[in-house]
Motif scaffolding. Sequence first.
Motif, PDB file in Angstrom:
ATOM      1  N   ALA A 533       0.823  -1.207   0.000  1.00 56.89           N
ATOM      2  CA  ALA A 533       0.000   0.000   0.000  1.00 56.89           C
ATOM      3  C   ALA A 533       0.857   1.257   0.000  1.00 56.89           C
ATOM      4  O   ALA A 533       0.601   2.212   0.725  1.00 56.89           O
ATOM      5  N   GLY A 534       1.936   1.225  -0.800  1.00 58.45           N
ATOM      6  CA  GLY A 534       2.804   2.385  -0.927  1.00 58.45           C
ATOM      7  C   GLY A 534       3.839   2.541   0.160  1.00 58.45           C
ATOM      8  O   GLY A 534       4.589   3.517   0.157  1.00 58.45           O
ATOM      9  N   THR A 535       3.920   1.602   1.095  1.00 57.05           N
ATOM     10  CA  THR A 535       4.862   1.691   2.210  1.00 57.05           C
ATOM     11  C   THR A 535       5.881   0.563   2.129  1.00 57.05           C
ATOM     12  O   THR A 535       5.515  -0.599   1.914  1.00 57.05           O
ATOM     13  N   LEU A 536       7.154   0.913   2.295  1.00 58.72           N
ATOM     14  CA  LEU A 536       8.222  -0.088   2.244  1.00 58.72           C
ATOM     15  C   LEU A 536       8.262  -0.861   3.557  1.00 58.72           C
ATOM     16  O   LEU A 536       8.314  -0.269   4.638  1.00 58.72           O
ATOM     17  N   LYS A 537       8.265  -2.187   3.454  1.00 55.40           N
ATOM     18  CA  LYS A 537       8.349  -3.055   4.624  1.00 55.40           C
ATOM     19  C   LYS A 537       9.389  -4.140   4.366  1.00 55.40           C
ATOM     20  O   LYS A 537       9.794  -4.373   3.227  1.00 55.40           O
ATOM     21  N   SER A 538       9.802  -4.807   5.436  1.00 50.50           N
ATOM     22  CA  SER A 538      10.758  -5.903   5.289  1.00 50.50           C
ATOM     23  C   SER A 538      10.544  -6.911   6.402  1.00 50.50           C
ATOM     24  O   SER A 538       9.919  -6.617   7.426  1.00 50.50           O
ATOM     25  N   ASP A 545       9.396 -10.923  12.064  1.00 49.98           N
ATOM     26  CA  ASP A 545      10.106  -9.678  12.342  1.00 49.98           C
ATOM     27  C   ASP A 545       9.837  -8.636  11.252  1.00 49.98           C
ATOM     28  O   ASP A 545      10.754  -8.093  10.650  1.00 49.98           O
ATOM     29  N   ILE A 546       8.576  -8.352  11.007  1.00 50.88           N
ATOM     30  CA  ILE A 546       8.194  -7.374   9.986  1.00 50.88           C
ATOM     31  C   ILE A 546       8.480  -5.967  10.496  1.00 50.88           C
ATOM     32  O   ILE A 546       8.102  -5.609  11.611  1.00 50.88           O
ATOM     33  N   VAL A 547       9.161  -5.186   9.680  1.00 52.91           N
ATOM     34  CA  VAL A 547       9.513  -3.809  10.014  1.00 52.91           C
ATOM     35  C   VAL A 547       8.941  -2.886   8.942  1.00 52.91           C
ATOM     36  O   VAL A 547       9.093  -3.141   7.750  1.00 52.91           O
ATOM     37  N   THR A 548       8.285  -1.811   9.377  1.00 52.58           N
ATOM     38  CA  THR A 548       7.804  -0.789   8.454  1.00 52.58           C
ATOM     39  C   THR A 548       8.852   0.304   8.355  1.00 52.58           C
ATOM     40  O   THR A 548       9.233   0.894   9.361  1.00 52.58           O
ATOM     41  N   HIS A 549       9.323   0.577   7.153  1.00 55.62           N
ATOM     42  CA  HIS A 549      10.431   1.513   6.964  1.00 55.62           C
ATOM     43  C   HIS A 549       9.977   2.927   6.617  1.00 55.62           C
ATOM     44  O   HIS A 549      10.331   3.880   7.293  1.00 55.62           O
ATOM     45  N   SER A 581      17.463   7.003   1.002  1.00 57.97           N
ATOM     46  CA  SER A 581      18.555   6.644   1.890  1.00 57.97           C
ATOM     47  C   SER A 581      17.987   5.973   3.127  1.00 57.97           C
ATOM     48  O   SER A 581      17.109   6.511   3.786  1.00 57.97           O
ATOM     49  N   MET A 582      18.488   4.797   3.458  1.00 61.11           N
ATOM     50  CA  MET A 582      18.036   4.100   4.660  1.00 61.11           C
ATOM     51  C   MET A 582      18.594   4.746   5.918  1.00 61.11           C
ATOM     52  O   MET A 582      18.130   4.461   7.015  1.00 61.11           O
ATOM     53  N   GLU A 583      19.595   5.608   5.768  1.00 60.01           N
ATOM     54  CA  GLU A 583      20.170   6.277   6.928  1.00 60.01           C
ATOM     55  C   GLU A 583      19.252   7.371   7.436  1.00 60.01           C
ATOM     56  O   GLU A 583      19.032   7.502   8.633  1.00 60.01           O
ATOM     57  N   LYS A1125      11.841  11.013  11.267  1.00 60.01           N
ATOM     58  CA  LYS A1125      12.605  10.353  12.341  1.00 60.01           C
ATOM     59  C   LYS A1125      12.105   8.927  12.456  1.00 60.01           C
ATOM     60  O   LYS A1125      10.919   8.686  12.607  1.00 60.01           O
ATOM     61  N   ASN A1126      13.014   7.962  12.377  1.00 57.96           N
ATOM     62  CA  ASN A1126      12.608   6.568  12.366  1.00 57.96           C
ATOM     63  C   ASN A1126      13.702   5.731  12.986  1.00 57.96           C
ATOM     64  O   ASN A1126      14.724   5.497  12.369  1.00 57.96           O
ATOM     65  N   LYS A1127      13.488   5.354  14.214  1.00 60.41           N
ATOM     66  CA  LYS A1127      14.500   4.539  14.898  1.00 60.41           C
ATOM     67  C   LYS A1127      14.086   3.074  14.824  1.00 60.41           C
ATOM     68  O   LYS A1127      12.940   2.726  15.054  1.00 60.41           O
ATOM     69  N   ILE A1128      15.038   2.200  14.508  1.00 63.37           N
ATOM     70  CA  ILE A1128      14.758   0.779  14.406  1.00 63.37           C
ATOM     71  C   ILE A1128      15.658   0.055  15.385  1.00 63.37           C
ATOM     72  O   ILE A1128      16.870   0.225  15.376  1.00 63.37           O
ATOM     73  N   ASN A1129      15.071  -0.711  16.221  1.00 59.53           N
ATOM     74  CA  ASN A1129      15.851  -1.468  17.193  1.00 59.53           C
ATOM     75  C   ASN A1129      16.616  -2.579  16.479  1.00 59.53           C
ATOM     76  O   ASN A1129      16.004  -3.439  15.845  1.00 59.53           O
ATOM     77  N   PRO A1130      17.957  -2.576  16.542  1.00 58.41           N
ATOM     78  CA  PRO A1130      18.711  -3.629  15.850  1.00 58.41           C
ATOM     79  C   PRO A1130      18.351  -5.028  16.316  1.00 58.41           C
ATOM     80  O   PRO A1130      18.603  -5.987  15.627  1.00 58.41           O
TER      81      PRO A1130
END
Length: 1363
Positions: A533-538, A545-549, A581-583, A1125-1130
Amino acid sequence: MAVFGYVLGYILAVSFTTLSAKEALVTGFKSSADNTGSLYTYEGTVEQLSKQSTLQPIITSFSLTGVTITSITSDPQNDVLYFYDFYTQAIYKMSGFTSPNDRKTSFIKNVSGSINTNIAFDWITQNLYCTDGLLGWIFVVNMAASTDEDMLRILLDTNMETPKAITVDPKEGYMFWSDNYKGSTRVERAYLSGEQREVIVSTSLLSVGDVYADVLEKRLYWTDRGRYTIERCMYDGQQREIIHRQNNHIFSDIMTDFVHICVTEEYLDTLLCMYKGSSEYVLLEKYDRQPYGLEIFDSSRKPRSTDKCAVKTCQHFCVPTPAGATCVCKNGYTLQGDGVSCTVDHDVPLKGLLVGNNTHICVIDILGLVTYPLKSPTCFIENLQDLAFLSVDVKTMDVYFVDTGTNSINSFNLRTKRTISLASTGLVSGLAYDWFGRNLYWTETDTKKIKLVSVTTRASSDFSTSTLSPSDVTVDPHGRMVYWLSGSGTSQNTIQGVSTDGSMAPADVVSSGNSLTTLFYDTLGNRLYWVEAGTLKSSLGSGSDIVTHKALATQQQSQLLIYKMYVFWISSLNSQFHIMSMENKQLQTVDVNGFGVITGMALFDKSIQTLQPEPCSILNGGCSHVCIPTSDTERRCACTFGFLLQPDQTSCKSKPALVNNFLLMPDLNHARLYQLSLDTVAPEFLALDIRVDRPVDTIYDPVHQYVYWTEAVLRVIKRAKLDGSEVRTLLTFSQEYPERLAIDVSTGNLFYSTTISSDESTGRDGKIGVIRVTPDHVHNKVVVKDEGTADFIQGLLVYSKKGMLIWSGTDFDGGTQVGTIYRSFMDGSAVTLLVSDVNKPNGLAMDYTNERVYWSSYDGIEYTDLSGNKGILLQSSEQLTDLVLSGNVIYYTGRNTQKVVKIDKNTGANIHWLNSTAEVGIVFSIDIYTGEQQQGNTYCSGNNICDVYCLPTSTGQICACQDGINLQSDGKSCGSSVVCQRTISNGLISSFCTGIVGEVCSYECDSGYRRNMDYSTITCVSAGTWTAPRTDLCLVNTSPTTVPTDPLPVIVGVAGAVVVIIILVVLVVCLWRKKRKPQRFPDNIYLNNRSVPTVVQNQYALPQDIQGAVGPQVVVTPPTDFMEKNKINPAYLHPLERRDRCPSPDHVYAELPPAYSKMDPNYIHPMENEHDDPHQQNPYVDPEPIKDKEGFRQSRQSKRSRSCDETSPSSNVSYTQPDSLTGDREHDNPYLMPMHAPDYAYSKSVGSDRGHQDGNIKNKDVFEHFPYPSQQETTLTSSRKIYTGNSQKDRYVSTPGSSPYQISPPQLPSRSENSNDSYSHQSSHRRSSQQDDPYRFQPGVNMPSSHQLSGHDYLELGRQTTY
């Protein structure tokens, strides 16, 4: 093929300042709303500058708005300064640096836009080294090759993620750099040729800010932003030591001279220099914006040496190594057997993106695609028909593509230029190549099949069948899996997968009711990516462990690629690339005009297509702690500090826990509990096998053999056995921060102190509570509340024999800060003031024999008897936080101590016991067990008298019940609970509220209702009722609402508005069409070089006429939400079954705390996303009194909304006392927040202190600290305008051959690792707010003379086209 680049123009100012000396201290600044980017140069050596009362910098400014110089290096022998500009994403060379009349600045090379990019210069062989933080590699540029701008070689590009700081020692032939790899921060070393790579520091690192090689000492210096340290070691990693630790000082860039260390301090916007030996400050400059980059321009620090390359006759260029001179070939060439000659590999760039339209297959250099301007694609296949989808075998140089006209799959070899037909197909909807099995997979919508063909034998077959129409096939060659979309565009679409060997039947991996449009498996990150739906996920390959980017652009995504830290996708029916950029989650759109519709793309990079994954990329390489790659296929496991590697060479364990005669201490930085033996002369740290999260205090109960500890950020009190078993969460707080602990040996009752951070209207509230633990229940009772005793309790002591509680704290209620020591009985009665006027009292210890209480404070160690007679034992400026007593010895620690110190209890004399241990982080508290216990209280022995609590006094005992339970008439038994109802009319009471007697609760009202201003909070009283009627809390909104009875006026009004809008639209379109110039495009611009007027169109449909443009026109358009701002817990990068094993225990966020997982049986935390809240209160900031509460409220709101761009840097006076650095404080939390990587930006302004202040420089805490940004601090306005002027000469136009485009200044993220710098900790760089400015200078055009600056050294940053 035209090559586009940036060039810094000649100096334009009339008046210049010339350096009279060849030594200088140089730092850079970013652009702000009031100032352009600039360099500050302080003339002289550090020793000379330290003797000046006032420093006056020479300022070099740049005309291009947005310039942010983040890395600086130099060649003093040739009077050259090099710097990297984050805004233009380029490296520049400034010749004649100390002679402005001869100064010239020129473009060197584009680099991807990462704040982690750094440069270092080999002044002997004239080679420039650079880390690329987004593309994840290290390259070298030969600066002596003036005629070949492509004299560049990527030296290292495997087993690294975000290489950051870099430094070189050409005399020894080494380079050093830092990297955050798979959640673990490390420092590495290699030859300058990239050979003999090894990790030299891998433990107890959090967020390395910068590294610097001191070539005279042969030592490596670095800063750690998360540990607040300046450290060093030998070149092999041995003899590591902490030179300086200043709590809450975020040291960033670092340089050294013979006797000094100079650093930039990131949070307070300061430049500091100190002695190497004593860490005594000799220079302190404070600015109004953050300094970036630091260089000591001094030829004595970069001495001439024998050039090992002088005798080499390398065809391309040479680098020195410890083994001698080594020839290096530029990218695309291979060194021959003679060690001198280079031969070309092929015409395709070393790292390229293959793109195809209906008729052509071309390649774009990856570096040119993620930087600007874009180099023209090189086309190597033409005259095709109906091309769709691309794949490539980098090893054999075969490009695979689908011909939809002939329904076939074909291959084209880049070496032989031969085309081969491989297989016939149906309606192909996806293509993927498995380089491990050398099979091509494709999906067919008409047959609903997934098919394959062997590129070796050309034999094809049906591979699998999809439930619905399949598309977007992708392959995980290492995991032997094939994935595809099933039913794309339907409500039943899913991601399905099957093993390549047939061992697993097709199954749904991800199910979604949303629209899934494209799919790609990233072999470097080992994750499956898709657009939903237009949103990048992995997710992991298993679908877990689905993450919305990030929400991507609105265009339909047709194909997706993941490369390093970048996301590429193309949209249907246009010639646009979309890049993220994923950063920093920045979106860009690149339009290659004239290329036509892009129908396929593929990655060309040998480092991706490996037969084995990187050794540490999957499940941390099987290592329980740290995985260290030793080659592209091998790894070794290592353990964090305090643990031992087991015989299996993968797992880590501590030595058996000590059961007697030990110190116990928590490490706040590295999330560890340590033991130190008191039986050895040189004790070693032993880490307990207990998982903790930022522990603040810990205590040992020898009777039941439990360790108790507090975790302030998660706001919990926990306990466990010494071996890590029987972990139990005892108490979770919603708003309070638990701090100190104390045990009553008579009853086993656990006392604790908390501090609650409220708004300025209610202030702070210090409490002392007591916990009684039974097998089935944890009882809790508050015995002391803040009633003028202490707002901020930081010391707690139990005197069991006399039934006393003793505590230390700081009170702010009177408008001034007052440190006090109090005592009471254990039930909280008979509160008595022992001592007042103490400077921030912290830990407490007691000599029970002499009934003397000792405390640590910011002044040292003092003591008092139970009557309040005070004395001083030790004076110290180390800001002591805790102490324990054993016999005639006291052990203490502090905020700025490097170790636990041992002194004589009677004289205060230091007793040598423990050397400084660099691997240990911040230790706020300590506990001791020597086998001896204080005498218990006989009245409550065993707690058998009372039903729940027996609280001893000096003459007896008092029975008590947990909060909300009434004590019965017999004085022993606890009856039923009295609880207030937690329902109100037209609203909700806070979910944190339990409704027990004495509890103060907040509430919210439903839509259409407002809070009763007479009752901001409500309190539950003993009768079981609230202090306000529950029906009177939420009142109906009084705003009048008028509803028209006649709909006709509304209809007429709407119709009129529509007519007006239509007229305006027609006028705008007519004016636009009148202004627009007629134009035509050739079918393929790479086959026709005609010069045509080009209209550059951005995604906002705003045309800008660009005259005289030739070649592909590149448009880079910013998104509306420029930065999210998007923090992802490693920790989420690891599957659930592996989260109990910490991939990087040094990094708190690398392991998943139990409170994060509802699957954990101990999960009781009510705040599910506490760590992800950007407004989360900081539990580590030391408090200050709130004198003017209204002023404080306004100040805090102003501080959170202001940007660092509001002010410009101003040089301050040397020797300013660090006391002035404290500034205003946020009064939200009782502790100092440790920084963890990654680190995201926040905005702050610190006022400039221009006056000279006398006095000695002392190391003080920084009390203003925001660990996460608020929303308004992370928002950038990205829309920009091009100034065309009133005359032709003032019009901004591109020169022939240039690449006109429009780009917003890149967002400046944190300089930490991603991430550890994954710390999802996140970190602490400013974000500037860019306003619309019709006169703002645009990259790629010249600055009108009417807008030139003057008055000091001035440079204009422009762009020039070269061929």
